[in-house]
Design a protein around this motif. Structure first.
Motif, short mmCIF file in Angstrom:
data_model
loop_
_atom_site.label_atom_id
_atom_site.label_comp_id
_atom_site.label_asym_id
_atom_site.label_seq_id
_atom_site.Cartn_x
_atom_site.Cartn_y
_atom_site.Cartn_z
N PRO A 43 3.38 71.68 37.09
CA PRO A 43 2.69 70.73 37.97
C PRO A 43 1.56 71.43 38.72
CG PRO A 43 5.07 70.54 38.21
CD PRO A 43 4.82 71.77 37.39
N GLY A 44 0.40 70.80 38.71
CA GLY A 44 -0.74 71.42 39.38
C GLY A 44 -1.51 72.39 38.51
N GLY A 45 -0.94 72.76 37.36
CA GLY A 45 -1.66 73.60 36.42
C GLY A 45 -1.48 75.09 36.58
N THR A 46 -0.94 75.55 37.71
CA THR A 46 -0.72 76.98 37.93
C THR A 46 0.65 77.36 37.41
OG1 THR A 46 -2.13 76.99 39.89
CG2 THR A 46 -0.60 78.83 39.62
N VAL A 47 0.67 78.24 36.41
CA VAL A 47 1.93 78.65 35.78
C VAL A 47 2.44 79.92 36.45
CG1 VAL A 47 3.08 79.29 33.64
CG2 VAL A 47 1.20 77.63 33.60
N ASP A 48 3.53 79.80 37.18
CA ASP A 48 4.17 80.95 37.81
C ASP A 48 5.24 81.57 36.94
OD1 ASP A 48 2.72 80.67 40.30
OD2 ASP A 48 4.01 78.95 40.73
N ALA A 50 10.18 71.72 43.36
CA ALA A 50 10.56 71.42 44.74
C ALA A 50 10.46 72.64 45.64
CB ALA A 50 11.98 70.86 44.77
N GLU A 51 10.49 73.84 45.03
CA GLU A 51 10.35 75.08 45.78
C GLU A 51 8.91 75.59 45.77
OE1 GLU A 51 13.16 78.20 45.05
OE2 GLU A 51 14.64 76.81 44.25
N GLY A 52 8.02 74.81 45.18
CA GLY A 52 6.62 75.22 45.12
C GLY A 52 6.33 76.22 44.02
N ILE A 53 7.21 76.30 43.01
CA ILE A 53 7.03 77.24 41.90
C ILE A 53 6.66 76.46 40.65
CG2 ILE A 53 8.18 78.95 40.44
CD1 ILE A 53 10.03 79.52 42.83
N GLY A 54 5.53 76.81 40.05
CA GLY A 54 5.05 76.12 38.86
C GLY A 54 5.66 76.69 37.60
N VAL A 76 1.18 85.88 32.03
CA VAL A 76 2.35 85.36 32.72
C VAL A 76 3.57 86.11 32.19
CG1 VAL A 76 3.74 83.33 33.28
CG2 VAL A 76 1.27 83.10 32.94
N THR A 77 3.98 87.13 32.90
CA THR A 77 5.11 87.96 32.46
C THR A 77 6.43 87.49 33.04
OG1 THR A 77 4.69 89.51 34.26
CG2 THR A 77 3.63 89.97 32.15
N ALA A 78 6.39 86.55 33.96
CA ALA A 78 7.63 85.98 34.49
C ALA A 78 8.11 84.92 33.50
CB ALA A 78 7.38 85.36 35.86
N ARG A 79 9.14 85.27 32.73
CA ARG A 79 9.60 84.40 31.66
C ARG A 79 11.13 84.35 31.63
NH1 ARG A 79 5.63 86.04 26.55
NH2 ARG A 79 3.66 85.91 27.71
N VAL A 80 11.66 83.19 31.29
CA VAL A 80 13.10 83.01 31.16
C VAL A 80 13.37 82.26 29.87
CG1 VAL A 80 15.21 82.09 32.19
CG2 VAL A 80 13.34 82.86 33.68
#
Length: 302
Positions: free
Chosen positions: A109-114, A136-140, A168-172
């Protein structure tokens, strides 16, 4: 497992049979661990020249079937879930995305990938639910459906980068099977949610809950990325390493260390010092490590 020799010969012979398997995970439920595949799907991915599809719903299954019947020179595997799953919107580009092996099912959401949430099969829906929790926590969070590793690997690098941005190295990853192999897609700083054990006999909802395959668990891990990973290089005996405030508050203060099931090390033997030191939150932000942790790379896997 009984069919593996025939499947291997088909791949060697450049034949194009379609192998349809069902009951693809611990979601099988009450029949118990003897009937619940854990390592089978990943092991099928090891056979050269075999496309292994694990579709998320009826629409991805139809798209995978089309890929299978259009294929002429190598086998295709369809691994289908037993439990009911919601239907995805065909307007999301499912047919083209499945043909490419992986695609952006729902962007941040918003286009910013966290953080990237990469899932297959029935766990795609867990990732979609986790995306809402993270928002809901502000994390995209971007949800990537990856029904077929092999097809995705054959795509141009530009397309692969568009789905999984290198920056984007934060991956699950989320899949109800062994996590071995997922490091290829989540990278050194990623986390894996899966089943590195045999299943159990219970309703599948109970098994998923007990083994941590829930939207809440995926969101919890996703919210801590990339803080779940700490890299410490060339440590010397007596050297103090200061964890930054973000790590201290979002990792140590948030996660129960009793739930950590694995510490992975690069170049050193397993050592309980990091977990022991991290548990002493009242000791302040400085922790002292011993010489056995030279060149330490620690990955916390809940």
């Amino acid at each position: 497992d009984y069919m593996r020799p025939a499947m291997r010969v088909a791949a060697l012979s450049q034949f194009a049979p379609v192998f349809v398997f069902t009951h693809d995970s611990i979601g099988l439920g009450e029949d118990g661990p003897t009937h619940q595949p854990v390592e089978q799907i990943m092991s099928l991915r090891l056979i050269p020249r075999v496309d292994v599809f694990r579709p998320a719903d009826a629409n991805e299954t139809a798209a995978a079937w089309r890929c299978a019947i259009e294929n002429r020179d190598h086998p295709t595997v369809l691994a289908l879930t037993r439990q009911n799953v919601p239907a995805l919107d065909p307007a999301l580009g499912i047919a083209e995305g499945v043909a490419r092996g992986a695609y952006v099912l729902s962007d941040a959401p918003g286009g910013t990938v966290d953080v990237l949430l990469i899932a297959t099969g029935s766990e795609v829906h867990l990732a979609l639910a986790a995306q809402k929790l993270l928002a809901a926590e502000g994390i995209g969070a971007r949800v990537v459906s990856m029904p077929c590793w092999e097809r995705f690997e054959r795509q141009p690098q530009a397309y692969r980068n568009s789905v999984l941005p290198p920056g984007v190295t934060a991956r699950v990853s989320v899949e109800a099977g062994v996590t071995t192999g997922w490091q290829k897609w989540v990278g050194a700083v990623g986390a894996t949610v899966g089943v590195d054990r045999f299943g159990a006999s219970a309703p599948y909802q109970v098994i998923y809950e007990q083994l941590g395959l829930t939207a809440a668990q995926v969101a919890m891990i996703g919210s801590g990325m990339p803080d779940l990973v700490m890299e410490v290089s060339t440590l010397d005996a007596g050297l103090e390493y200061r964890f930054n405030d973000t790590v201290s508050t979002r990792l140590f203060a948030r996660y129960e260390f009793g739930r950590i099931r694995d510490w992975l090390y690069d170049g050193v033997a397993q050592n309980p010092v990091p977990a022991n030191n991290a548990a002493y939150l009242d000791a302040g932000p400085d922790y002292t490590y011993d010489a056995s942790l030279l060149g330490l790379f620690v990955r916390v896997q809940l």
